[in-house]
Design a protein around this motif. Sequence first.
Motif, PDB file in Angstrom:
ATOM      1  N   ILE A  66      68.056  93.667 -19.046  1.00 46.61           N
ATOM      2  CA  ILE A  66      68.664  92.629 -18.209  1.00 46.61           C
ATOM      3  C   ILE A  66      68.011  92.728 -16.835  1.00 46.61           C
ATOM      4  O   ILE A  66      68.087  93.773 -16.181  1.00 46.61           O
ATOM      5  N   SER A 111      67.274  90.655 -12.999  1.00 51.06           N
ATOM      6  CA  SER A 111      67.597  89.585 -12.055  1.00 51.06           C
ATOM      7  C   SER A 111      66.465  89.539 -11.035  1.00 51.06           C
ATOM      8  O   SER A 111      65.621  90.433 -11.016  1.00 51.06           O
ATOM      9  N   GLU A 160      66.522  90.350  -8.084  1.00 49.74           N
ATOM     10  CA  GLU A 160      66.645  91.477  -7.172  1.00 49.74           C
ATOM     11  C   GLU A 160      66.283  92.820  -7.799  1.00 49.74           C
ATOM     12  O   GLU A 160      65.748  93.700  -7.131  1.00 49.74           O
ATOM     13  N   ARG A 161      66.615  93.011  -9.102  1.00 44.59           N
ATOM     14  CA  ARG A 161      66.474  94.343  -9.688  1.00 44.59           C
ATOM     15  C   ARG A 161      66.596  94.313 -11.205  1.00 44.59           C
ATOM     16  O   ARG A 161      66.991  93.299 -11.777  1.00 44.59           O
ATOM     17  N   VAL A 173      68.852  95.313 -14.008  1.00 40.76           N
ATOM     18  CA  VAL A 173      70.275  95.593 -14.096  1.00 40.76           C
ATOM     19  C   VAL A 173      70.558  96.633 -15.180  1.00 40.76           C
ATOM     20  O   VAL A 173      71.361  97.544 -14.994  1.00 40.76           O
ATOM     21  N   PHE A 174      69.875  96.501 -16.331  1.00 39.59           N
ATOM     22  CA  PHE A 174      70.086  97.432 -17.445  1.00 39.59           C
ATOM     23  C   PHE A 174      68.841  97.451 -18.309  1.00 39.59           C
ATOM     24  O   PHE A 174      68.203  96.423 -18.518  1.00 39.59           O
ATOM     25  N   ILE A 227      78.870  92.394 -17.304  1.00 36.74           N
ATOM     26  CA  ILE A 227      78.407  91.879 -16.019  1.00 36.74           C
ATOM     27  C   ILE A 227      78.666  90.375 -15.981  1.00 36.74           C
ATOM     28  O   ILE A 227      78.659  89.708 -17.017  1.00 36.74           O
ATOM     29  N   ILE A 284      77.423  86.691 -14.699  1.00 36.31           N
ATOM     30  CA  ILE A 284      76.177  86.031 -14.319  1.00 36.31           C
ATOM     31  C   ILE A 284      76.455  84.599 -13.891  1.00 36.31           C
ATOM     32  O   ILE A 284      77.494  84.012 -14.241  1.00 36.31           O
ATOM     33  N   LEU A 320      72.605  86.763 -10.698  1.00 41.20           N
ATOM     34  CA  LEU A 320      73.907  87.438 -10.538  1.00 41.20           C
ATOM     35  C   LEU A 320      74.770  86.765  -9.498  1.00 41.20           C
ATOM     36  O   LEU A 320      74.326  86.056  -8.664  1.00 41.20           O
TER      37      LEU A 320
END
Length: 79
Positions: free
Chosen positions: A6, A8, A10-11, A13-14, A59, A61, A79
């Motif tokens: 996962i 996004s 920005e980063r 996530v998983f 999470i 979204i 997110l």
Amino acid sequence: MLRLKIISPERIVFNGDVENILVPGTLGEFEILKDHAPIISTLEAGRVVYTTLEGKQQINIQGGFVEVKRNEVSLCVEL
């Protein structure tokens, strides 16, 4: 097991192994299990729920898309 990633803008996530994934598709929620047929789908705002060895994770979204290919699932989400 499925390999789930996962990401996004920005980063990451998983990134890990999961048993199943529930995603908010444009036409409603759907579940992805081992050996799911290849698919690319858009995602609506909602929750993504996935089960790891530690238990259920969730999470929220705002939207995105999912790609499933050979037990590898990639979610690109906002997110």
